[in-house]
Design a protein around this motif. Sequence first.
Motif, PDB file in Angstrom:
ATOM      1  N   TYR A   1      -8.517  -5.619  -0.629  1.00 21.31           N
ATOM      2  CA  TYR A   1      -7.765  -4.847  -0.535  1.00 21.31           C
ATOM      3  C   TYR A   1      -7.824  -4.998  -2.284  1.00 21.31           C
ATOM      4  CZ  TYR A   1      -5.827  -3.213   2.962  1.00 21.31           C
ATOM      5  OH  TYR A   1      -5.448  -2.600   4.661  1.00 21.31           O
TER       6      TYR A   1
ATOM      7  N   ALA B   1      -4.613  -0.854  -2.899  1.00 18.70           N
ATOM      8  CA  ALA B   1      -5.119  -0.027  -2.030  1.00 18.70           C
ATOM      9  C   ALA B   1      -6.810  -0.508  -1.248  1.00 18.70           C
ATOM     10  CB  ALA B   1      -6.373   1.227  -2.719  1.00 18.70           C
ATOM     11  N   SER B   2      -6.614   0.289   0.193  1.00 19.29           N
ATOM     12  CA  SER B   2      -7.855  -0.698   1.023  1.00 19.29           C
ATOM     13  C   SER B   2      -9.272   0.134  -0.461  1.00 19.29           C
ATOM     14  CB  SER B   2      -8.022   0.032   2.182  1.00 19.29           C
ATOM     15  OG  SER B   2      -8.131   0.653   2.214  1.00 19.29           O
TER      16      SER B   2
ATOM     17  N   GLU C   1       0.505  -1.290  -0.155  1.00 19.60           N
ATOM     18  CA  GLU C   1       0.239   0.059   0.081  1.00 19.60           C
ATOM     19  C   GLU C   1       0.737   1.199   0.291  1.00 19.60           C
ATOM     20  OE1 GLU C   1      -3.006   0.187   3.991  1.00 19.60           O
ATOM     21  OE2 GLU C   1      -4.251   1.198   2.107  1.00 19.60           O
TER      22      GLU C   1
END
Lengths: 406, 406
Positions: free
Chosen positions: A79, A63-64, A57
Amino acid sequence: MRPIRAKSGTNQEGASAHNRRVMIDALRLNGQLSRADLARATALTKQAVSNIIEELERDGLVASLAAVRKGRGQPSTPYRLVPEGAFAIGLQIDRHVTRTIAVDLVGAVLARGEANLPAGGPESGTETILSLIERTRRQLTEVAPQSRDRLVGLGVAMPGPFGIDTDPNDPWMMAVWQRFPLSEALAIGTGLDVRLQNDAAAAATAEKMIGAAHGLDQAICIYLGYGVGAGLILDGELYRGANGNAGEIGMILSRPRNGTEDQRAPLEHRASIASLCKILDLDPADPHLYRRLDDITAASNARIAAWIAEAAYELRGAVQTLETIFDPQTIVLCGGMPPGLARQLINAIHPLLPSIAERRTRSAPRLQLGFTDPWAVAIGAAAEPISRTFDPSFSAILKTRSVGST
Amino acid sequence: MRPIRAKSGTNQEGASAHNRRVMIDALRLNGQLSRADLARATALTKQAVSNIIEELERDGLVASLAAVRKGRGQPSTPYRLVPEGAFAIGLQIDRHVTRTIAVDLVGAVLARGEANLPAGGPESGTETILSLIERTRRQLTEVAPQSRDRLVGLGVAMPGPFGIDTDPNDPWMMAVWQRFPLSEALAIGTGLDVRLQNDAAAAATAEKMIGAAHGLDQAICIYLGYGVGAGLILDGELYRGANGNAGEIGMILSRPRNGTEDQRAPLEHRASIASLCKILDLDPADPHLYRRLDDITAASNARIAAWIAEAAYELRGAVQTLETIFDPQTIVLCGGMPPGLARQLINAIHPLLPSIAERRTRSAPRLQLGFTDPWAVAIGAAAEPISRTFDPSFSAILKTRSVGST
DNA sequence: GAAATAAGTCAAGACAATTGACTTAATAAG
DNA sequence: CTTATTAAGTCAATTGTCTTGACTTATTTC
């Protein structure tokens, strides 16, 4: 003294690099996964996954998403891959045209360019290519400014075979290109990491990343271009052979359908766009070949029908041979021809010959249609650096020998 | 919920296991090497190699030799594999005979056994096999008492393909054997780790460990037995395909030399011992087949000559096809036939058809003769557990998923 | 509201390779 | 004969990455 032969060892760094790749691969295959999902899927601990994801990340590769409640327990945070996490350029050199493509981490196309090569051969051609690449890079930078320091490499695809003395009378002078140290010239000219592969391998790379072979570990892609070749995806990796020429099935010598016993001719004399052009009296270098073929195919045409019958006969045999030799999950037929023609061809190949691939528990069809987009090879060329950089592979785990050591 | 697909991660243990395998592999390939040699060859540090070698020595897998003075500097202490470091049993099940073999770490044969299977099929046959294995184990223990707690597994070879509905009229009832859960039965009966492969794969394993493919990472072994198959050594590992049936080239359908356009027949109808027996009116189940063929071959015989011509024609094509598809370093022809016959056959295959394998910088011949010993498949079967346990491979690095976890 | 369940973190521990200095044993040079 | 050079191999401290086990947090089920 005879050189010592051995495989490389590895260390924690190798293991770590592999684990990063495994995470990215899992996200690519499954779309989105939580840390707990990843831990289960990769057999690593939650903690290890957490650390790796955190790092990815930070690097802008994943990315979440919004937390998801599913049943009891704390909601999970899925994610996903960040498309803008990495970019690569692909270059396709063909007999009559040169194409460039820029893709991102998930294989989406962000820029493309096209040029005709000057007649002078590789020396002058390299300049044209370098300026084409430069133009595509600028275009990419406009669309995605992040790409400037996230370009992982340049993938080059051109017709094989390499390192062989091919027909010097080929009017497109592929032979001189095949001997020219193109990788080195482009690496110097662009400052990028360059890797060369044949067009069928590139097509297979495209099918694996965003096409019919997505998520399959055993797949064969038959690529019908000017010639015909096969991209071999074995145990999830593209197989290259001892000299990088694996899969050049167009050069298989077999007896023509109505040939005599002692006659053997290359498969691609009967099943390739070149052979189709010959039958139709078309110039394969015609820049509008694709559209012209499309027009001719739309109307029914006896000569096309004859070619289809002949090519289908050969490809039916080739499919059965490849199934028997590789025992793959599926075979993908792709190539730079109009979809209508491809559809007719694949229909004519059916019914398939009996083979070990006829099993009740199949999940993928024995033969399916892949990309017919003429840009597919360029896309595959661009996908190669992405794959090389981010896909799990044996060689990626091993230590690289420090060059020039005693 | 759709299962999550991902590759396994790895950790220090995986890396360490790999490094141990790399050391063993390096010693197998190079005969003997000092720690410093190993460090250079594997790209690991001297210290790491020292620790691993110390451990391997403690485990009885390697041993030091007398120090060697070569030029300046402290003399080096070479290490070699200890043959008694590990043992394995191989089992070959063929249509008319069953063979067992015991080998050590370097592939030397220490015991062998043979039996005819009863007609009752797998249920009763398994008992015969288990007692044959037991006898071989006892024989091995006499020759090498250490083997008792150093047996790494049981390798089983039998004709493929597996999991397919093959001809139920096969008089040797291979079909029922191919469907029978033999591995499980033998694992329970022997307490050993059991792995099943087809006979061509076993032959290739033998060629890789102690034969013509020793040290080669890209090699194809054509195995001429009752049928014909190919063992595929790709990137140093045996390739199995999606269902373990890769390489069953006998089932490739092609047009017979004098066939009509629509006729396609399996390759092994023309190039196999079965086809030879048919021409000679011999019973393939004859226990003295090998000697009988030897006798017939010694005298010149028109029917044998006809078979050789036919088989050579087909194999010439097969060799060219395999070269074109795989771009290997070499192709090895092996099989359970008398060397005289094999020699005649390989001579008849020459001259080879042109292919991409024709390059000036070849180190191995395009086609060479491998084992013709009828025991070769059993040896290969026995070599498989050794290879699985000690050879570097991608899968050996990865963590194994804990079974049954949620 | 309490128990159960699952996601995820924290902090300490384990393990295997790395690093750099050191020892040992040979040849080469003066 | 002495000294410098070279190479093999060891010692001890360090590093990096995964594992372990306890803990926190957030949600559903009873």
